[in-house]
Design a protein around this motif. Structure first.
Motif, PDB file in Angstrom:
ATOM      1  N   GLY A  55       0.821  -1.200   0.000  1.00 53.15           N
ATOM      2  CA  GLY A  55       0.000   0.000   0.000  1.00 53.15           C
ATOM      3  C   GLY A  55       0.853   1.247   0.000  1.00 53.15           C
ATOM      4  N   THR A  56       0.350   2.274  -0.677  1.00 50.84           N
ATOM      5  CA  THR A  56       1.069   3.528  -0.773  1.00 50.84           C
ATOM      6  C   THR A  56       0.069   4.646  -1.013  1.00 50.84           C
ATOM      7  N   ALA A  57       0.547   5.856  -1.141  1.00 50.87           N
ATOM      8  CA  ALA A  57      -0.318   6.997  -1.413  1.00 50.87           C
ATOM      9  C   ALA A  57      -0.836   6.921  -2.848  1.00 50.87           C
ATOM     10  N   LYS A  58      -1.975   7.527  -3.065  1.00 53.41           N
ATOM     11  CA  LYS A  58      -2.596   7.545  -4.387  1.00 53.41           C
ATOM     12  C   LYS A  58      -1.644   8.184  -5.403  1.00 53.41           C
ATOM     13  N   ASN A  59      -1.476   7.547  -6.536  1.00 50.41           N
ATOM     14  CA  ASN A  59      -0.659   8.023  -7.657  1.00 50.41           C
ATOM     15  C   ASN A  59       0.849   8.065  -7.380  1.00 50.41           C
ATOM     16  N   ALA A  60       1.303   7.447  -6.312  1.00 45.93           N
ATOM     17  CA  ALA A  60       2.739   7.415  -6.036  1.00 45.93           C
ATOM     18  C   ALA A  60       3.421   6.418  -6.968  1.00 45.93           C
ATOM     19  N   ILE A  61       4.637   6.760  -7.389  1.00 44.52           N
ATOM     20  CA  ILE A  61       5.420   5.822  -8.189  1.00 44.52           C
ATOM     21  C   ILE A  61       6.489   5.211  -7.298  1.00 44.52           C
ATOM     22  N   ASN A  62       6.895   4.008  -7.630  1.00 37.52           N
ATOM     23  CA  ASN A  62       7.878   3.308  -6.811  1.00 37.52           C
ATOM     24  C   ASN A  62       9.238   3.324  -7.484  1.00 37.52           C
ATOM     25  N   ILE A  63      10.190   3.963  -6.810  1.00 40.06           N
ATOM     26  CA  ILE A  63      11.599   3.892  -7.202  1.00 40.06           C
ATOM     27  C   ILE A  63      12.355   3.608  -5.904  1.00 40.06           C
ATOM     28  N   PRO A  64      12.756   2.352  -5.683  1.00 46.92           N
ATOM     29  CA  PRO A  64      13.463   2.023  -4.444  1.00 46.92           C
ATOM     30  C   PRO A  64      14.668   2.934  -4.237  1.00 46.92           C
ATOM     31  N   LEU A  65      14.917   3.272  -2.982  1.00 46.18           N
ATOM     32  CA  LEU A  65      15.980   4.205  -2.639  1.00 46.18           C
ATOM     33  C   LEU A  65      17.324   3.780  -3.224  1.00 46.18           C
ATOM     34  N   ALA A  66      17.593   2.485  -3.246  1.00 47.45           N
ATOM     35  CA  ALA A  66      18.862   1.990  -3.784  1.00 47.45           C
ATOM     36  C   ALA A  66      18.982   2.262  -5.286  1.00 47.45           C
ATOM     37  N   GLU A  67      17.850   2.513  -5.963  1.00 52.43           N
ATOM     38  CA  GLU A  67      17.855   2.725  -7.406  1.00 52.43           C
ATOM     39  C   GLU A  67      17.560   4.172  -7.797  1.00 52.43           C
ATOM     40  N   ILE A  68      17.376   5.041  -6.817  1.00 54.21           N
ATOM     41  CA  ILE A  68      16.951   6.409  -7.108  1.00 54.21           C
ATOM     42  C   ILE A  68      17.967   7.151  -7.970  1.00 54.21           C
ATOM     43  N   GLN A  69      19.249   6.927  -7.742  1.00 52.25           N
ATOM     44  CA  GLN A  69      20.291   7.600  -8.524  1.00 52.25           C
ATOM     45  C   GLN A  69      20.193   7.206  -9.992  1.00 52.25           C
ATOM     46  N   ASN A  70      19.930   5.928 -10.251  1.00 57.07           N
ATOM     47  CA  ASN A  70      19.851   5.434 -11.624  1.00 57.07           C
ATOM     48  C   ASN A  70      18.583   5.911 -12.330  1.00 57.07           C
ATOM     49  N   ASN A  71      17.538   6.252 -11.566  1.00 54.28           N
ATOM     50  CA  ASN A  71      16.259   6.637 -12.150  1.00 54.28           C
ATOM     51  C   ASN A  71      15.957   8.120 -12.018  1.00 54.28           C
ATOM     52  N   ALA A  72      16.921   8.890 -11.577  1.00 56.21           N
ATOM     53  CA  ALA A  72      16.700  10.324 -11.382  1.00 56.21           C
ATOM     54  C   ALA A  72      16.305  11.006 -12.687  1.00 56.21           C
ATOM     55  N   GLU A  73      16.796  10.508 -13.791  1.00 57.93           N
ATOM     56  CA  GLU A  73      16.491  11.091 -15.103  1.00 57.93           C
ATOM     57  C   GLU A  73      14.986  11.046 -15.388  1.00 57.93           C
ATOM     58  N   SER A  74      14.302  10.006 -14.918  1.00 60.93           N
ATOM     59  CA  SER A  74      12.859   9.882 -15.174  1.00 60.93           C
ATOM     60  C   SER A  74      12.054  10.922 -14.405  1.00 60.93           C
ATOM     61  N   LEU A  75      12.659  11.552 -13.405  1.00 57.54           N
ATOM     62  CA  LEU A  75      11.957  12.566 -12.618  1.00 57.54           C
ATOM     63  C   LEU A  75      12.232  13.980 -13.106  1.00 57.54           C
ATOM     64  N   LYS A  76      13.178  14.151 -14.006  1.00 56.88           N
ATOM     65  CA  LYS A  76      13.510  15.489 -14.500  1.00 56.88           C
ATOM     66  C   LYS A  76      12.314  16.087 -15.226  1.00 56.88           C
ATOM     67  N   GLY A  77      12.096  17.362 -14.972  1.00 60.69           N
ATOM     68  CA  GLY A  77      10.994  18.063 -15.616  1.00 60.69           C
ATOM     69  C   GLY A  77       9.688  17.950 -14.860  1.00 60.69           C
ATOM     70  N   LYS A  78       9.641  17.113 -13.846  1.00 65.23           N
ATOM     71  CA  LYS A  78       8.426  16.981 -13.039  1.00 65.23           C
ATOM     72  C   LYS A  78       8.387  18.132 -12.059  1.00 65.23           C
ATOM     73  N   LYS A  79       7.214  18.654 -11.835  1.00 64.64           N
ATOM     74  CA  LYS A  79       7.054  19.785 -10.932  1.00 64.64           C
ATOM     75  C   LYS A  79       6.781  19.271  -9.523  1.00 64.64           C
ATOM     76  N   GLY A  80       7.439  19.905  -8.550  1.00 59.98           N
ATOM     77  CA  GLY A  80       7.197  19.525  -7.159  1.00 59.98           C
ATOM     78  C   GLY A  80       7.794  18.167  -6.866  1.00 59.98           C
ATOM     79  N   GLY A  81       7.314  17.586  -5.786  1.00 60.52           N
ATOM     80  CA  GLY A  81       7.757  16.246  -5.472  1.00 60.52           C
ATOM     81  C   GLY A  81       7.818  15.980  -3.986  1.00 60.52           C
TER      82      GLY A  81
END
Length: 85
Positions: A55-81
């Motif tokens: 379970g998680t918050a509505k509309n939350a996406i899952n990027i495990p902390l260990a992988e956040i550095q590798n997936n940071a590019e997918s968050l670029k251009g997103k507003k807020g966070g």
């Protein structure tokens, strides 16, 4: 070398804290419910997939902390966070 760098960081922190001359105003506190429900905000749940599946918050996406550095590019251009742990 590590002790030397650590010493410089401690000294800099003490000097900077001693130099404060004006009161620092706090940023206005956002209503968490409004932030979570805002369509402009990307919620990132950094827990492992098994915890996210429970379970998680509505509309939350899952990027495990260990992988956040590798997936940071997918968050670029997103507003807020927000990051959910």
């Amino acid at each position: 070398m590590k002790v030397y760098i650590f010493g410089i960081i401690i000294a800099a922190t003490l000097v900077l804290n001693a130099c404060k001359t004006a009161a620092v105003s706090e940023a206005p506190k956002a209503n968490l419910r409004e932030v979570v429900n805002s369509p402009d905000v990307t919620l990132v749940d950094v827990r492992v997939a098994e915890q996210y599946a429970e379970g998680t918050a509505k509309n939350a996406i899952n990027i495990p902390l260990a992988e956040i550095q590798n997936n940071a590019e997918s968050l670029k251009g997103k507003k807020g966070g927000c990051i959910l742990q």
